[in-house]
Enzyme design. Structure first.
Site, PDB file in Angstrom:
ATOM      1  N   THR A 131      -8.060  -9.629  -1.418  1.00  0.00           N
ATOM      2  CA  THR A 131      -6.806  -9.396  -0.525  1.00  0.00           C
ATOM      3  C   THR A 131      -6.728  -7.810  -0.897  1.00  0.00           C
ATOM      4  O   THR A 131      -5.451  -7.468  -0.219  1.00  0.00           O
ATOM      5  CB  THR A 131      -6.211 -10.538  -1.375  1.00  0.00           C
ATOM      6  N   HIS A 169      -7.831  -5.196   0.887  1.00  0.00           N
ATOM      7  CA  HIS A 169      -7.201  -4.981   2.592  1.00  0.00           C
ATOM      8  C   HIS A 169      -5.495  -4.418   2.510  1.00  0.00           C
ATOM      9  O   HIS A 169      -5.410  -3.835   3.207  1.00  0.00           O
ATOM     10  CB  HIS A 169      -6.968  -6.412   2.931  1.00  0.00           C
TER      11      HIS A 169
HETATM   12 ZN   LIG Z   1      -7.003 -13.440  -4.584  1.00  0.00          ZN
END
Ligand SMILES: [Zn+2]
Ligand SMILES: [Zn+2]
Length: 357
Positions: A42, A45
């Site tokens: 995450t 990203h």
């Molecule tokens: Zn995570």
């Protein structure tokens, strides 16, 4: 204090500051001095400002959501925690009053806020969290570099938990990234009948082979690259006595999802944590592969609060070994180096130490 923040997404990347104000815990909150924190997919990203996640991020915000540390300040009304306690925390902050929460399904709360996206996270020397989100760690069985992985391990354990069982079952795991590697370790630890790992990245394949060689043959482990194996389905059926009972789908790759459905034995189940890109998921021959085989498809998000945490802490106490997943440990200020290692597929989990600079 030092912190890594997403300030101006239009400029891409993040800012690293050493003059960010130390946060003060409000009522019901505690402040944790971060011992170790880990970079998640995450965070990558967010760093690249990918559409898959950017709409969820509210800059300016300190990013990061995987950590462990020591409580160093306690807000009003917090009675069960004290300074010095060694903790991690669930960083999904839930409302406690929606229908999902009232049923105990906090992990699918309608009003979930994620620290590190919508409020300040843990890529910093200190982070403030609600006391109700804390998880107490045993320093004997959870050293800080492992304590930093618990959020991601929770995804892996939740995915395995979401299957009826993996014990004594033939399992296909697609996607040996960091969470896939943790799920593989859990499946091996629990004792599957066989584990087949499907992966396409050369770095991840190499790490999968190294790990499998170390694990011996208590659970037969097979590793297949579907891009270089012309008869992927035939191979997997050969390894699993005619088809797998459980697919743990950690890749989000549409071909992997189709392959998984193809090799599932009738009555089997696919548990899906990987996030397919785009809005629609095209399944070839859906009726033949899913309906007539009576399969179960199940989506997985986050961690169950807090039974996933209990299960992972008890597995770590019983000897679940994850040291091989931490391929790099760097100071917090080397965050971008960590991202580059992950982008190149050279790392599995990069753990950062805010006290090291
Ligand atoms: Zn995570
Ligand atoms: Zn809720």
């Amino acid at each position: 204090m030092r912190a890594i923040q997403m300030v101006r997404p239009e400029a891409r990347g993040v800012s690293y500051g050493d003059d960010v104000e130390v946060p003060t815990p409000g009522p019901g909150e505690v402040r944790v001095r971060v011992a170790r924190t880990a970079i998640c997919g995450t965070d990558r990203h967010i760093y690249h400002w990918d559409e898959s996640i950017s709409h969820l991020v509210r800059p300016p915000v300190t990013i990061g959501h995987e950590f462990c540390g020591y409580i160093d300040a306690v807000g009003d009304g917090v009675e069960t925690w004290s300074e010095g306690d060694y903790v991690s925390a669930e960083m999904h902050i839930v409302c406690g009053h929606c229908r999902a929460c009232l049923r105990g399904d906090f992990h699918v709360c309608e009003h979930t806020k994620i620290a590190g996206l919508q409020q300040n996270g843990c890529f910093a020397e200190s982070v403030v969290v609600p006391a109700s989100n804390l998880v107490r760690l045993d320093p004997e069985t959870v050293p800080p570099h492992i304590g930093a992985l618990l959020d991601a391990l929770g995804n892996a354990v939740h995915t395995v938990q979401a299957a009826n069982t993996v014990e004594g079952r033939h399992v296909l795991l697609s996607g040996y990234g960091a969470i896939g590697a943790m799920a593989a370790a859990v499946v091996q630890f629990k004792g599957a009948a066989s584990l087949t790992i499907s992966e396409v990245s050369p770095g991840h394949l190499e790490r999968a082979h190294e790990w499998a060689a170390r694990m011996g043959d208590r659970v037969p482990i097979h590793i297949v690259n579907p891009l270089s194996e012309p008869d992927f389905a035939g191979k997997v059926r050969e390894f699993s006595g005619g088809g797998v009972d459980v697919v743990l789908e950690m890749s989000g790759a549409v071909p992997a999802i189709n392959d998984g459905l193809e090799v599932l034995y009738p009555g089997g189940e696919m548990v899906m944590l990987g996030i397919p890109a785009g809005r629609d998921l095209l399944i070839d021959r859906f009726s033949e592969r899913v309906i007539f085989k009576g399969l179960t498809l199940k989506g997985v998000v986050g961690r169950r609060m807090f039974d996933t945490w209990d299960e992972m802490l008890s597995m770590l106490k019983l000897g679940l070994d994850l040291d091989h997943i931490v391929t790099h440990q760097l100071p917090l200020s080397s965050f971008e180096e960590g991202i580059a290692l992950l982008d190149k597929g050279e790392a599995h989990k990069v753990v950062l130490d805010p006290s090291a600079g």
